[in-house]
Each structure stands twice: as structure tokens, then as C-alpha cells.
Design a protein around this motif. Structure first.
Motif, PDB file in Angstrom:
ATOM      1  N   PHE A  37       0.859  -1.175   0.000  1.00 16.46           N
ATOM      2  CA  PHE A  37       0.000   0.000   0.000  1.00 16.46           C
ATOM      3  C   PHE A  37       0.902   1.235   0.000  1.00 16.46           C
ATOM      4  CE2 PHE A  37      -4.332  -1.590   1.091  1.00 16.46           C
ATOM      5  CZ  PHE A  37      -4.020  -2.932   1.242  1.00 16.46           C
ATOM      6  N   ARG A  38       0.322   2.379  -0.273  1.00 16.52           N
ATOM      7  CA  ARG A  38       1.096   3.617  -0.209  1.00 16.52           C
ATOM      8  C   ARG A  38       0.219   4.755   0.282  1.00 16.52           C
ATOM      9  NH1 ARG A  38       2.111   4.682  -6.705  1.00 16.52           N
ATOM     10  NH2 ARG A  38      -0.025   5.318  -7.233  1.00 16.52           N
ATOM     11  N   GLN A  39       0.874   5.740   0.859  1.00 16.27           N
ATOM     12  CA  GLN A  39       0.165   6.921   1.339  1.00 16.27           C
ATOM     13  C   GLN A  39       0.972   8.159   0.997  1.00 16.27           C
ATOM     14  OE1 GLN A  39      -0.888   6.905   5.519  1.00 16.27           O
ATOM     15  NE2 GLN A  39      -2.533   8.383   5.161  1.00 16.27           N
ATOM     16  N   ALA A  40       0.400   8.996   0.175  1.00 10.89           N
ATOM     17  CA  ALA A  40       1.020  10.264  -0.189  1.00 10.89           C
ATOM     18  C   ALA A  40       0.574  11.339   0.811  1.00 10.89           C
ATOM     19  CB  ALA A  40       0.618  10.656  -1.607  1.00 10.89           C
ATOM     20  N   PRO A  41       1.344  12.413   0.936  1.00  7.88           N
ATOM     21  CA  PRO A  41       0.983  13.477   1.880  1.00  7.88           C
ATOM     22  C   PRO A  41      -0.415  14.018   1.609  1.00  7.88           C
ATOM     23  CG  PRO A  41       3.222  13.772   1.113  1.00  7.88           C
ATOM     24  CD  PRO A  41       2.642  12.667   0.288  1.00  7.88           C
ATOM     25  N   THR A  91       5.244   9.175  -5.639  1.00  6.08           N
ATOM     26  CA  THR A  91       5.864   9.610  -4.395  1.00  6.08           C
ATOM     27  C   THR A  91       4.930   9.358  -3.222  1.00  6.08           C
ATOM     28  OG1 THR A  91       7.220  11.304  -5.464  1.00  6.08           O
ATOM     29  CG2 THR A  91       6.735  11.603  -3.116  1.00  6.08           C
ATOM     30  N   ALA A  92       5.403   8.602  -2.241  1.00  4.82           N
ATOM     31  CA  ALA A  92       4.566   8.231  -1.101  1.00  4.82           C
ATOM     32  C   ALA A  92       5.404   7.411  -0.126  1.00  4.82           C
ATOM     33  CB  ALA A  92       3.364   7.397  -1.556  1.00  4.82           C
ATOM     34  N   VAL A  93       4.838   7.166   1.039  1.00  3.62           N
ATOM     35  CA  VAL A  93       5.378   6.160   1.939  1.00  3.62           C
ATOM     36  C   VAL A  93       4.728   4.835   1.553  1.00  3.62           C
ATOM     37  CG1 VAL A  93       5.592   5.369   4.317  1.00  3.62           C
ATOM     38  CG2 VAL A  93       5.715   7.820   3.801  1.00  3.62           C
ATOM     39  N   TYR A  94       5.547   3.835   1.314  1.00  2.13           N
ATOM     40  CA  TYR A  94       5.068   2.523   0.889  1.00  2.13           C
ATOM     41  C   TYR A  94       5.095   1.564   2.080  1.00  2.13           C
ATOM     42  CZ  TYR A  94       4.937   3.864  -3.990  1.00  2.13           C
ATOM     43  OH  TYR A  94       4.604   4.464  -5.174  1.00  2.13           O
ATOM     44  N   TYR A  95       3.970   0.880   2.271  1.00  2.00           N
ATOM     45  CA  TYR A  95       3.800  -0.038   3.382  1.00  2.00           C
ATOM     46  C   TYR A  95       3.610  -1.463   2.895  1.00  2.00           C
ATOM     47  CZ  TYR A  95       2.818   4.197   6.096  1.00  2.00           C
ATOM     48  OH  TYR A  95       2.891   5.428   6.703  1.00  2.00           O
ATOM     49  N   GLN A 115       6.352  -0.627   8.943  1.00  2.53           N
ATOM     50  CA  GLN A 115       6.491   0.777   9.343  1.00  2.53           C
ATOM     51  C   GLN A 115       6.540   1.716   8.150  1.00  2.53           C
ATOM     52  OE1 GLN A 115       6.411   1.907  12.627  1.00  2.53           O
ATOM     53  NE2 GLN A 115       5.659  -0.200  12.792  1.00  2.53           N
ATOM     54  N   GLY A 116       6.813   1.193   6.980  1.00  2.00           N
ATOM     55  CA  GLY A 116       6.815   2.020   5.783  1.00  2.00           C
ATOM     56  C   GLY A 116       8.205   2.452   5.357  1.00  2.00           C
ATOM     57  N   THR A 117       8.342   2.714   4.070  1.00  2.00           N
ATOM     58  CA  THR A 117       9.583   3.228   3.513  1.00  2.00           C
ATOM     59  C   THR A 117       9.237   4.324   2.508  1.00  2.00           C
ATOM     60  OG1 THR A 117      11.671   2.614   2.427  1.00  2.00           O
ATOM     61  CG2 THR A 117       9.700   1.476   1.663  1.00  2.00           C
ATOM     62  N   GLN A 118       9.989   5.411   2.559  1.00  2.00           N
ATOM     63  CA  GLN A 118       9.675   6.576   1.720  1.00  2.00           C
ATOM     64  C   GLN A 118      10.213   6.376   0.308  1.00  2.00           C
ATOM     65  OE1 GLN A 118       8.038   9.673   2.516  1.00  2.00           O
ATOM     66  NE2 GLN A 118       8.177   9.918   0.274  1.00  2.00           N
ATOM     67  N   VAL A 119       9.371   6.668  -0.660  1.00  2.00           N
ATOM     68  CA  VAL A 119       9.776   6.698  -2.069  1.00  2.00           C
ATOM     69  C   VAL A 119       9.490   8.101  -2.592  1.00  2.00           C
ATOM     70  CG1 VAL A 119       9.275   5.864  -4.391  1.00  2.00           C
ATOM     71  CG2 VAL A 119       9.418   4.248  -2.478  1.00  2.00           C
ATOM     72  N   THR A 120      10.514   8.730  -3.121  1.00  2.00           N
ATOM     73  CA  THR A 120      10.366  10.074  -3.674  1.00  2.00           C
ATOM     74  C   THR A 120      10.829  10.059  -5.121  1.00  2.00           C
ATOM     75  OG1 THR A 120      10.763  11.066  -1.501  1.00  2.00           O
ATOM     76  CG2 THR A 120      10.981  12.493  -3.424  1.00  2.00           C
ATOM     77  N   VAL A 121       9.967  10.511  -6.007  1.00  2.00           N
ATOM     78  CA  VAL A 121      10.286  10.536  -7.432  1.00  2.00           C
ATOM     79  C   VAL A 121      10.387  11.989  -7.866  1.00  2.00           C
ATOM     80  CG1 VAL A 121       9.595   9.821  -9.740  1.00  2.00           C
ATOM     81  CG2 VAL A 121       9.046   8.377  -7.757  1.00  2.00           C
ATOM     82  N   SER A 122      11.538  12.344  -8.384  1.00  2.00           N
ATOM     83  CA  SER A 122      11.758  13.714  -8.835  1.00  2.00           C
ATOM     84  C   SER A 122      11.575  13.808 -10.340  1.00  2.00           C
ATOM     85  CB  SER A 122      13.161  14.170  -8.466  1.00  2.00           C
ATOM     86  OG  SER A 122      14.123  13.386  -9.139  1.00  2.00           O
TER      87      SER A 122
END
Length: 123
Positions: A37-41, A91-95, A115-122
Motif C-alpha cells: 500500500f502507499r500513502q502520499a501526503p 511519491t509516497a510512503v510505501y507499506y 512501518q513504511g519506507t519513503q519513495v520520492t520521485v523527482s
């Protein structure tokens, strides 16, 4: 109880790739369906991909079909999410999540969470 630790997140450029890993312990891994799953701000957590405990069946959100691949290696108690052709909206925290069910779970069947891991795509 199931303990899960995600890894592999980080910064990637648009069009690039990342592979997430989730190592699970505490229950027989081969008897757990797994998901990402993922959660974006500012947004709700959303389903990304799921895989049955045998690995035969998979399910994807429409937004990632053809770009992301979920897989698992039961001998390593690990599930993976290969993410290709990344976009800014990824871009989101992936769980990592787990369900004590054989087939592809309903979203509500997932009861164990990492706990999740951050993925950031520029871009």
C-alpha cells in the motif's frame, strides 16, 4: 503476530526504477497473502499490489498496472515490489501488509503492517 521490515525506498528520477523489499517474521510466511500500500501526503492510504501465498495470483491498482510487479520468495520470507517507469505521483510512503488468507485478500483482510519506507520521485 507478524513483524515486517521494508527496505529499498529512496530517491529516484521520473522514468527510473526502484525495488522495495519486505522481510517478514513471526508467522509461517508461506501462509500469508502479502500486499503493498502507499500513502502520499494529505491523501488516504491506497492499495498498490497484492499476491497470494503461493505467488500464483496477483492484483494491481490500475494506476500501477504495467509498471509495477509484485513477487515473493517464500524461502526468504520476503515480498518484493519492482517499480519501473516511476512518476511523480508515485511519491509516497510505501507499506508492506499481510493477511492470513490464501488467495488475494480484500483490502480489509490486511491486518499486519510494516512501518513504511519513503519513495520520492523527482521530475
Amino acid at each position: 503476530q507478524v513483524q515486517m521490515v521494508e527496505s529499498g525506498g529512496g530517491l529516484a528520477q521520473a522514468g527510473g526504477s526502484l525495488r522495495l523489499s519486505c522481510a517478514a517474521s513471526g508467522r509461517t510466511f508461506s501462509r500469508l497473502a502479502m500486499g503493498w500500500f502507499r500513502q502520499a501526503p494529505g491523501k488516504e492510504r491506497e492499495f498498490v499490489a497484492g499476491i497470494s501465498w503461493s505467488g500464483v495470483s496477483t492484483d494491481y491498482a490500475d494506476s500501477v498496472k504495467g509498471r509495477f510487479t509484485i513477487s515473493r520468495v517464500n524461502a526468504k520470507n520476503t515480498v518484493y515490489l519492482q517499480m519501473n517507469s516511476l512518476k511523480g505521483e508515485d511519491t509516497a510512503v510505501y507499506y508492506c501488509a499481510a493477511a492470513a488468507i490464501a488467495t488475494i485478500p480484500r483490502r480489509s483482510d490486511y491486518v499486519y503492517w510494516g512501518q513504511g519506507t519513503q519513495v520520492t520521485v523527482s521530475s
